[in-house]
Structures are given as structure tokens and as C-alpha cells.
Design a protein around this motif. Structure first.
Motif, PDB file in Angstrom:
ATOM      1  N   GLU A   1       0.748  -0.868   0.125  1.00 35.92           N
ATOM      2  CA  GLU A   1       0.109  -0.362   0.089  1.00 35.92           C
ATOM      3  C   GLU A   1       0.723   0.925  -0.366  1.00 35.92           C
ATOM      4  O   GLU A   1       1.770   1.185   0.470  1.00 35.92           O
ATOM      5  N   SER A   2       0.350   2.607  -0.778  1.00 37.93           N
ATOM      6  CA  SER A   2       1.029   3.572  -0.760  1.00 37.93           C
ATOM      7  C   SER A   2      -0.075   4.747  -0.937  1.00 37.93           C
ATOM      8  O   SER A   2      -1.040   3.997  -0.938  1.00 37.93           O
ATOM      9  N   ALA A   3       0.651   5.083  -0.818  1.00 37.83           N
ATOM     10  CA  ALA A   3      -0.700   6.860  -0.684  1.00 37.83           C
ATOM     11  C   ALA A   3      -0.004   8.489  -0.634  1.00 37.83           C
ATOM     12  O   ALA A   3       1.622   7.955  -1.322  1.00 37.83           O
ATOM     13  N   LEU A   4      -1.044   9.053  -1.559  1.00 34.73           N
ATOM     14  CA  LEU A   4      -0.394  10.284  -1.895  1.00 34.73           C
ATOM     15  C   LEU A   4      -1.248  11.672  -2.059  1.00 34.73           C
ATOM     16  O   LEU A   4      -2.448  11.159  -2.458  1.00 34.73           O
ATOM     17  N   ASP A   5      -0.458  12.339  -1.523  1.00 36.98           N
ATOM     18  CA  ASP A   5      -1.359  14.215  -0.936  1.00 36.98           C
ATOM     19  C   ASP A   5      -0.979  14.940  -1.606  1.00 36.98           C
ATOM     20  O   ASP A   5       0.384  15.091  -2.385  1.00 36.98           O
ATOM     21  N   ALA A   6      -1.653  16.504  -1.680  1.00 31.90           N
ATOM     22  CA  ALA A   6      -0.857  17.201  -2.520  1.00 31.90           C
ATOM     23  C   ALA A   6      -2.039  18.376  -2.049  1.00 31.90           C
ATOM     24  O   ALA A   6      -2.511  18.448  -1.320  1.00 31.90           O
ATOM     25  N   THR A   7      -0.386  20.163  -2.211  1.00 36.50           N
ATOM     26  CA  THR A   7      -0.494  20.974  -1.605  1.00 36.50           C
ATOM     27  C   THR A   7      -0.709  22.231  -2.358  1.00 36.50           C
ATOM     28  O   THR A   7       0.450  21.787  -3.374  1.00 36.50           O
ATOM     29  N   PHE A   8      -1.489  23.265  -2.620  1.00 38.22           N
ATOM     30  CA  PHE A   8      -1.318  23.993  -3.510  1.00 38.22           C
ATOM     31  C   PHE A   8      -1.437  25.424  -3.329  1.00 38.22           C
ATOM     32  O   PHE A   8      -2.430  25.312  -2.538  1.00 38.22           O
ATOM     33  N   ARG A   9      -1.335  26.282  -3.571  1.00 39.52           N
ATOM     34  CA  ARG A   9      -1.797  27.423  -3.380  1.00 39.52           C
ATOM     35  C   ARG A   9      -2.201  28.046  -4.306  1.00 39.52           C
ATOM     36  O   ARG A   9      -1.662  28.666  -5.174  1.00 39.52           O
ATOM     37  N   ARG A  10      -3.654  28.632  -4.457  1.00 39.07           N
ATOM     38  CA  ARG A  10      -4.143  30.074  -5.249  1.00 39.07           C
ATOM     39  C   ARG A  10      -3.638  31.007  -5.179  1.00 39.07           C
ATOM     40  O   ARG A  10      -4.503  31.786  -4.518  1.00 39.07           O
ATOM     41  N   ALA A  11      -3.018  31.781  -5.362  1.00 35.11           N
ATOM     42  CA  ALA A  11      -2.606  33.219  -5.759  1.00 35.11           C
ATOM     43  C   ALA A  11      -1.151  33.895  -7.028  1.00 35.11           C
ATOM     44  O   ALA A  11      -2.285  34.228  -7.444  1.00 35.11           O
ATOM     45  N   ASP A  12      -0.477  32.575  -8.035  1.00 32.60           N
ATOM     46  CA  ASP A  12       0.147  33.190  -8.919  1.00 32.60           C
ATOM     47  C   ASP A  12       0.243  32.134  -9.711  1.00 32.60           C
ATOM     48  O   ASP A  12       0.784  31.406  -9.033  1.00 32.60           O
ATOM     49  N   LYS A  13      -0.669  31.508 -10.809  1.00 29.22           N
ATOM     50  CA  LYS A  13      -0.706  30.408 -11.202  1.00 29.22           C
ATOM     51  C   LYS A  13       0.634  30.439 -12.406  1.00 29.22           C
ATOM     52  O   LYS A  13       0.684  29.415 -12.632  1.00 29.22           O
ATOM     53  N   LYS A  14       0.874  31.384 -12.249  1.00 32.03           N
ATOM     54  CA  LYS A  14       2.283  31.239 -13.351  1.00 32.03           C
ATOM     55  C   LYS A  14       3.465  30.903 -12.684  1.00 32.03           C
ATOM     56  O   LYS A  14       4.443  30.018 -13.182  1.00 32.03           O
ATOM     57  N   ASN A  15       3.688  31.475 -11.029  1.00 29.28           N
ATOM     58  CA  ASN A  15       4.650  30.472 -10.276  1.00 29.28           C
ATOM     59  C   ASN A  15       4.557  29.753  -9.401  1.00 29.28           C
ATOM     60  O   ASN A  15       5.589  29.753  -8.775  1.00 29.28           O
ATOM     61  N   ASP A  16       3.498  29.562  -9.013  1.00 30.14           N
ATOM     62  CA  ASP A  16       3.145  28.566  -7.899  1.00 30.14           C
ATOM     63  C   ASP A  16       3.592  27.138  -8.092  1.00 30.14           C
ATOM     64  O   ASP A  16       3.892  26.697  -9.825  1.00 30.14           O
ATOM     65  N   SER A  17       3.395  26.507  -6.943  1.00 28.94           N
ATOM     66  CA  SER A  17       3.720  24.944  -7.967  1.00 28.94           C
ATOM     67  C   SER A  17       2.995  23.768  -6.800  1.00 28.94           C
ATOM     68  O   SER A  17       2.383  24.505  -6.009  1.00 28.94           O
ATOM     69  N   VAL A  18       2.461  22.681  -7.145  1.00 32.52           N
ATOM     70  CA  VAL A  18       1.971  22.234  -7.057  1.00 32.52           C
ATOM     71  C   VAL A  18       3.064  21.348  -5.845  1.00 32.52           C
ATOM     72  O   VAL A  18       4.036  19.925  -5.897  1.00 32.52           O
ATOM     73  N   THR A  19       2.845  21.107  -4.354  1.00 30.42           N
ATOM     74  CA  THR A  19       3.876  20.268  -3.783  1.00 30.42           C
ATOM     75  C   THR A  19       2.812  19.202  -3.186  1.00 30.42           C
ATOM     76  O   THR A  19       1.510  18.606  -2.749  1.00 30.42           O
ATOM     77  N   VAL A  20       4.054  17.480  -3.965  1.00 30.75           N
ATOM     78  CA  VAL A  20       3.169  16.486  -3.712  1.00 30.75           C
ATOM     79  C   VAL A  20       3.885  15.711  -3.106  1.00 30.75           C
ATOM     80  O   VAL A  20       4.980  15.324  -3.234  1.00 30.75           O
ATOM     81  N   ASN A  21       3.090  15.008  -2.196  1.00 27.56           N
ATOM     82  CA  ASN A  21       4.111  14.082  -0.728  1.00 27.56           C
ATOM     83  C   ASN A  21       3.457  12.874  -1.269  1.00 27.56           C
ATOM     84  O   ASN A  21       1.905  12.200  -1.511  1.00 27.56           O
ATOM     85  N   PHE A  22       3.826  12.140  -0.852  1.00 33.19           N
ATOM     86  CA  PHE A  22       3.944   9.916  -1.515  1.00 33.19           C
ATOM     87  C   PHE A  22       4.625   9.539  -0.879  1.00 33.19           C
ATOM     88  O   PHE A  22       5.785   9.968  -0.528  1.00 33.19           O
ATOM     89  N   SER A  23       4.008   8.103  -0.417  1.00 33.95           N
ATOM     90  CA  SER A  23       4.932   7.411   0.329  1.00 33.95           C
ATOM     91  C   SER A  23       4.687   5.904  -0.485  1.00 33.95           C
ATOM     92  O   SER A  23       4.058   5.759  -1.442  1.00 33.95           O
ATOM     93  N   VAL A  24       6.435   5.171  -0.847  1.00 30.13           N
ATOM     94  CA  VAL A  24       6.208   3.977  -1.138  1.00 30.13           C
ATOM     95  C   VAL A  24       7.454   3.275  -0.358  1.00 30.13           C
ATOM     96  O   VAL A  24       7.934   3.836   0.432  1.00 30.13           O
ATOM     97  N   LEU A  25       7.350   1.711  -0.533  1.00 27.24           N
ATOM     98  CA  LEU A  25       7.785   1.198  -0.264  1.00 27.24           C
ATOM     99  C   LEU A  25       8.972   0.608  -0.691  1.00 27.24           C
ATOM    100  O   LEU A  25       8.624  -0.217  -1.299  1.00 27.24           O
TER     101      LEU A  25
END
Length: 180
Positions: free
Chosen positions: A64-88
Motif C-alpha cells: 500500500e502507498s498514499a499520495l496527497d497534494a498541497t497548492f496555493r492559489r495566488a499566482d498560477k504562473k509561479n506557484d507549484s503543487v507539492t506532491v507528497n507520497f509514500s512508497v515501500l
């Protein structure tokens, strides 16, 4: 000893608290759930942060693994999405490459942050994070057919969405379509 009439003092404190809250001095930290899949948080200055709750994945070895993501809505051109996940993985080697495949195309991230590693039974749990652009997140991770391959110098493991997560991702796509 000085005696203070408590009622006027409490009314004054309530008035100041109410005034400060309504005038923008104090803002709530979270506005709550957008759905059972996404939460939003007010950061101030008109900025919002969004948290996509963990989706379940399964590896080729049925781990089993899991993935979540976090992002801000401020400046779509310069912002990014942080993707966190786990793997065995079998060994505690440094993860040096993450490849997200979506049909014929792929996204390669070599900028990987390791939060922690932890021994679990015979394997090592790796909790990792990568950053992507909004467009890459949408293209490579917001679909039912993507897979993620994590590689070290000695091994690699591929994780894919579970059947339940494939159903849930369609709902997440509808929610995030306007935000990304």
C-alpha cells in the motif's frame, strides 16, 4: 486590593474581540472542507491553500502507498503543487528519480525531498515530496491511468491508483478544475 466590576470589563473584551474579528484583524485559519477530498485554508492577503487528501495506491508487489497534494492559489504562473507520497522499498537507499507516466508521456522529477524513512516489516517506508507546475499536476496526476515509478541506484518500484481511488479521482478533477 483594587476591585474591578467584571461585567463592563467582559463587555469591553467581547467588543474588542468582535470588532477585531469583523474588521479583518483575526481571520479563521481554515474555511473548511470543499468536499471530503479537498480542504481549503485562508492564508491572508487573498491567498488560499488547498490540500488534496491522500489517495490510496498499490505497488506492483501489492504494498500500500498514499499520495496527497498541497497548492496555493495566488499566482498560477509561479506557484507549484507539492506532491507528497509514500512508497515501500527493499533498501534504505536515496531515491534519485521519480517518473510519473500518463499513457505515452511522462514527467521526470529528479528534485526529490525525503521527509523520513522508516523500517516496516521487511521493507523501508520512504516518505517523499516533489514539486510540479499546476499544468504538470493536472496532466500527469489528475487522471485514472497514471503510475509513479520511484528509483534508487539499486531498485525501482511502481505504484498505481487503487480501484477506489480511481473512482475518487474523477470527483477531485471536477473540484480542482477551476482552481488549477
Amino acid at each position: 486590593m483594587l476591585k474591578i466590576n467584571k461585567l463592563p470589563f467582559l463587555i469591553f473584551i467581547a467588543f474588542i474581540t468582535f470588532s477585531t474579528y469583523n474588521c479583518g484583524g483575526i481571520k479563521p485559519a481554515a474555511t473548511g472542507k470543499i468536499s471530503k477530498y479537498v480542504e481549503d485554508f485562508f492564508l491572508g492577503d487573498g491567498k488560499m491553500q488547498y490540500f488534496v487528501k491522500p489517495l490510496e495506491y498499490v505497488s506492483t508487489t501489492e504494498d500500500e502507498s498514499a499520495l496527497d497534494a498541497t497548492f496555493r492559489r495566488a499566482d498560477k504562473k509561479n506557484d507549484s503543487v507539492t506532491v507528497n507520497f509514500s512508497v515501500l522499498l527493499n533498501k534504505n537507499n536515496t531515491v534519485n528519480k521519480v517518473v510519473i507516466k500518463n499513457g505515452e508521456s511522462e514527467y521526470v522529477s529528479e528534485s526529490i525531498q525525503t521527509f523520513f524513512t522508516q523500517k516496516e516489516d521487511e521493507k523501508i517506508l520512504h516518505r517523499l515530496s516533489i514539486k510540479t507546475t499546476y499544468a504538470d499536476y493536472k496532466t500527469y496526476l489528475l487522471n485514472q491511468t497514471h503510475s509513479i515509478t520511484v528509483s534508487t541506484k539499486d531498485e525501482s518500484e511502481t505504484i498505481s491508483l487503487t480501484k477506489k481511488s480511481k473512482q475518487n479521482i474523477e470527483k477531485i478533477i471536477l473540484i480542482l478544475d477551476d482552481l488549477l
